[in-house]
Design a protein around this motif. Structure first.
Motif, mmCIF file in Angstrom:
data_model
loop_
_atom_site.group_PDB
_atom_site.id
_atom_site.type_symbol
_atom_site.label_atom_id
_atom_site.label_comp_id
_atom_site.label_asym_id
_atom_site.label_seq_id
_atom_site.Cartn_x
_atom_site.Cartn_y
_atom_site.Cartn_z
ATOM 1 N N THR A 1 -12.905 -20.415 22.047
ATOM 2 C CA THR A 1 -13.951 -21.190 21.372
ATOM 3 C C THR A 1 -13.852 -21.067 19.859
ATOM 4 N N PHE A 2 -13.425 -19.911 19.365
ATOM 5 C CA PHE A 2 -13.192 -19.769 17.932
ATOM 6 C C PHE A 2 -12.184 -20.805 17.461
ATOM 7 N N TYR A 3 -11.105 -20.964 18.201
ATOM 8 C CA TYR A 3 -10.069 -21.903 17.765
ATOM 9 C C TYR A 3 -10.454 -23.365 17.996
ATOM 10 N N LEU A 4 -11.379 -23.629 18.902
ATOM 11 C CA LEU A 4 -11.935 -24.979 18.985
ATOM 12 C C LEU A 4 -12.640 -25.342 17.682
ATOM 13 N N VAL A 5 -13.391 -24.393 17.147
ATOM 14 C CA VAL A 5 -14.108 -24.633 15.895
ATOM 15 C C VAL A 5 -13.128 -24.728 14.726
#
Length: 276
Positions: A130-134
């Protein structure tokens, strides 16, 4: 500061809203005071380590602190866009690819008494994803809006384990387009070599001396965003006593205060060269 879901954070980015938020699972924070063609990242700043893992971990709280990058978010806190990890790299490492983000051993010492369960493993990797989605949403917005973007990827490193003199700042450039961006790596190195530090600490800076810039944060952005330069910037831990776990706030403040203008000046020069 707000507590927001990842989808809410991405919606705000897409709508170009200004906000400061922590993810609803408290795994990372993001501040956007203005949309500008540069951002600061501190993926190893976090120290949180979820409680269900405590009794299974062979590394002490101090062991974890020693290998984390405390104060790297503090160094860049005044800049308009700052994204930072809140969780310890000992739970999952945001600067490693997903397949290697969860350590079995760390710095020569086994990490877990018993292997993590599939559920524990999945929970940590979900936070990594999810960090890398952001990050992807944020970089997409910035490149669409400005064209070329520069990212200051802030880290620190333990210097007392080295058996030679090492620089106060190391830039890792082995995974950037040096033909296109090399002069901006050099100008950033030069600017950091001119830092004025307390206690007569001589500010030295080198490129690819201790680390070469092989982190996943840099590689992920560089792979997906061809008009973005990521400068992996490693500070020698002159701002703390590594063995006593004592921070030196006067040194932290000196670095943070000078980066207020040094970083902006460097980003402005990059923007003039590519976006004007």
């Amino acid at each position: 500061m707000e507590r927001l879901s990842v989808s809410e954070i991405i919606d705000k980015i897409n709508n170009e809203e200004f906000f400061e938020a922590v993810a609803d699972d408290y795994s990372f924070s993001l501040k956007i005071d203005a949309y500008v063609p540069y951002l600061c990242g501190a993926v190893h700043d976090g120290h949180q380590f979820r409680k269900e893992l405590w009794s299974n971990c062979l590394h002490t709280e101090y062991d974890r602190w020693f290998e984390e990058d405390p104060c790297t978010k503090e160094f860049v806190k005044t800049h308009p866009i700052v994204i930072a990890g809140c969780d310890s790299r000992f739970e999952y490492d945001l600067n490693r690819d997903p397949e290697n983000a969860i350590y079995d051993d760390a710095w020569g010492k086994k990490l877990w008494k018993q292997p993590l369960t599939e559920t524990q493993h999945a929970e940590s990797l979900t936070k990594h994803a999810t960090f890398y989605l952001v990050v992807h949403a944020l970089m997409t917005k910035l490149e669409e809006k400005f064209g070329h973007v520069i990212v200051y990827d802030m880290h620190s490193y333990n210097w007392k384990r080295w058996d030679r003199e090492v620089p106060v700042v190391n830039l890792g450039t082995s995974n950037i387009d040096n033909g296109k961006y090399g002069k901006f790596a050099e100008s950033w190195r030069k600017s950091l070599s001119e830092l004025k530090l307390p206690h007569n600490i001589a500010s030295t800076s080198k490129i690819n001396d201790t680390f070469q810039g092989n982190g996943y944060f840099l590689k992920f952005i560089t792979q997906h965003f061809k008009q973005t330069l990521v400068l992996a910037t490693e500070f020698k831990k002159i701002y703390c006593d590594e063995y006593q776990q004592i921070l030196f706030p006067e040194v932290v403040h000196a670095i943070e205060h000078q980066l207020q203008y040094k970083l902006k000046e460097h980003a402005a020069a990059f923007n003039r060269a590519f976006n004007e």
